[in-house]
Design an enzyme around this catalytic site. Structure first.
Site, PDB file in Angstrom:
ATOM      1  N   ARG A 235      -1.725   7.513  -5.536  1.00 43.55           N
ATOM      2  CA  ARG A 235      -3.057   7.609  -6.116  1.00 43.55           C
ATOM      3  C   ARG A 235      -2.929   7.625  -7.629  1.00 43.55           C
ATOM      4  O   ARG A 235      -1.987   8.191  -8.183  1.00 43.55           O
ATOM      5  CB  ARG A 235      -3.787   8.873  -5.637  1.00 43.55           C
ATOM      6  CG  ARG A 235      -4.345   8.779  -4.226  1.00 43.55           C
ATOM      7  CD  ARG A 235      -5.520   7.805  -4.163  1.00 43.55           C
ATOM      8  NE  ARG A 235      -6.184   7.820  -2.872  1.00 43.55           N
ATOM      9  CZ  ARG A 235      -5.927   6.994  -1.871  1.00 43.55           C
ATOM     10  NH1 ARG A 235      -4.947   6.089  -2.021  1.00 43.55           N
ATOM     11  NH2 ARG A 235      -6.604   7.042  -0.747  1.00 43.55           N
ATOM     12  N   GLU A 264     -10.862   2.997 -10.825  1.00 45.44           N
ATOM     13  CA  GLU A 264     -10.745   1.690 -10.164  1.00 45.44           C
ATOM     14  C   GLU A 264     -12.116   1.076  -9.955  1.00 45.44           C
ATOM     15  O   GLU A 264     -13.050   1.789  -9.560  1.00 45.44           O
ATOM     16  CB  GLU A 264     -10.023   1.844  -8.822  1.00 45.44           C
ATOM     17  CG  GLU A 264      -8.585   2.313  -8.962  1.00 45.44           C
ATOM     18  CD  GLU A 264      -7.849   2.449  -7.633  1.00 45.44           C
ATOM     19  OE1 GLU A 264      -8.448   2.124  -6.578  1.00 45.44           O
ATOM     20  OE2 GLU A 264      -6.685   2.868  -7.646  1.00 45.44           O
ATOM     21  N   HIS A 283      -5.051  -2.211  -5.931  1.00 40.15           N
ATOM     22  CA  HIS A 283      -5.029  -1.255  -4.818  1.00 40.15           C
ATOM     23  C   HIS A 283      -4.894  -2.011  -3.485  1.00 40.15           C
ATOM     24  O   HIS A 283      -5.712  -1.868  -2.577  1.00 40.15           O
ATOM     25  CB  HIS A 283      -6.297  -0.397  -4.819  1.00 40.15           C
ATOM     26  CG  HIS A 283      -6.136   0.892  -4.072  1.00 40.15           C
ATOM     27  ND1 HIS A 283      -6.734   2.059  -4.470  1.00 40.15           N
ATOM     28  CD2 HIS A 283      -5.427   1.214  -2.947  1.00 40.15           C
ATOM     29  CE1 HIS A 283      -6.416   3.040  -3.619  1.00 40.15           C
ATOM     30  NE2 HIS A 283      -5.621   2.541  -2.696  1.00 40.15           N
TER      31      HIS A 283
END
Length: 335
Positions: A235, A264, A283
């Site tokens: 993360r 993000e 991601h």
């Protein structure tokens, strides 16, 4: 003759309306309702199970007053940090996650990132774009070391793959120990400053919890080996991004392969986009062809266990924020 009522399962779908495949396998035994975030509160009334197919949604918190009948919540993701609000943690609702689905894909992504740095692939691409021919020597990863921060299923699969490629691997977890089947030696995460200088590659696979938030701090980054490489597939909030930019600019960190970020999508103004030695991905380290089908299969399998009164798999410890499993546990089989 009166028939018994089928348990109600609500499925929270993403804004695009996409539904998990194969749910018809449950229709004979459960009443399925599909909804978006706007309709979740209504769809939760009387529901005993909830599938978060929209796995990054935070809508459950607002709809929680309607979840009085809820007994089981499954999130189609490995990380549960966006989900565990205090009311859910304090409740009797069992939470399960998608542990095991993404392990191999993420491990391969890490191996690919390490190979790309050791073999100078990013520079080769830049030279090709500029039509420049420049021969140079690259490194053997079998002569290099990797410290995997996070000893859960993803970290274990990563350690197994890196060791199979010949790398010297250690782990970093909550408690130090020796003789681990996948890491050999596990260091205490609290002591990273003292140990991180050993590694050519520092790989973050840990979930986001109160203990891991900001774990890769300015002090940890400053203690890394000169010329080292940071990989983050955990993360974004685990790494101090401001300190990372400084460590990349001034040393000791030479390269970073980043799949997750504090914000993000990564803001256009972030210096990480254009810094030398930095590889940015969206991601996606766990995404592979067939991953959605694998997630749906996993939920259906667990739902069948729930409907039959069998113990659920991948039960999250809501206080810790992750699944507590046995050492050496293997990944959930994928398609």
């Amino acid at each position: 003759m009166e028939t018994s009522r089928r348990p109600a399962i609500t499925v929270l779908c993403p804004p695009d309306g996409g539904r998990p495949a194969g749910m018809e396998r449950l229709e004979a035994d459960a009443e399925l309702t599909y909804t978006d975030a706007a309709g979740l509160a209504d769809a939760l009334r009387g529901a005993e199970a909830l599938l978060l197919w929209d796995y990054f949604s935070e809508a459950v918190h607002d709809a929680w007053p309607s979840a009085g009948s809820l007994r089981w919540l499954h999130v189609a993701a490995a990380g549960v940090d966006k989900l565990l609000f205090p009311e859910l943690v304090a409740s009797d609702v069992v939470v399960t996650n998608a542990r095991g689905i993404f392990d191999r894909a993420m491990a391969e992504f890490v191996l690919g990132s390490i190979l790309a740095v050791a073999k100078d692939i990013h520079l080769s691409h830049d030279l090709q774009t500029a039509r420049k021919w420049l021969r140079r020597e690259t490194r053997l990863i079998s002569a290099e070391t990797a410290l995997v921060v996070g000893t859960g299923a993803i970290g274990r699969e990563t350690a197994r793959l890196l060791r199979a490629a010949g790398m010297d691997v250690r782990g970093a977890g909550r408690t130090a120990r020796s003789g681990d089947p996948d890491f050999g030696e596990v260091l205490a995460s609290a002591d990273l400053v003292a140990h991180v200088g050993w590694a050519d590659h520092v790989v973050v696979t840990a979930p986001l919890t109160d203990e891991t938030r900001g774990l890769i701090s300015e002090d940890v980054l400053a203690a890394m080996k000169p010329g080292s490489h940071l990989v983050n597939v955990g993360r974004g909030q685990i790494v101090d991004e401001v300190a990372l930019v400084s460590a990349l600019r001034d040393g000791p960190v030479e390269a970073a392969s980043l799949d997750v970020f504090e914000v993000e999508p990564l803001p256009a103004e972030s210096p990480l986009w254009t810094m030398p030695g930095v590889a940015v991905s969206a991601h996606m380290s766990g995404d592979y062809e067939g991953w959605r089908e694998a997630l749906a299969d996993q939920f259906v399998d667990n739902a069948r266990r729930w409907l039959s009164g069998e113990p659920l798999l991948n039960v999250v410890d809501k206080q810790r924020g992750f699944v507590v499993a046995e050492q050496g546990e293997r990944s959930w089989p994928t398609r």
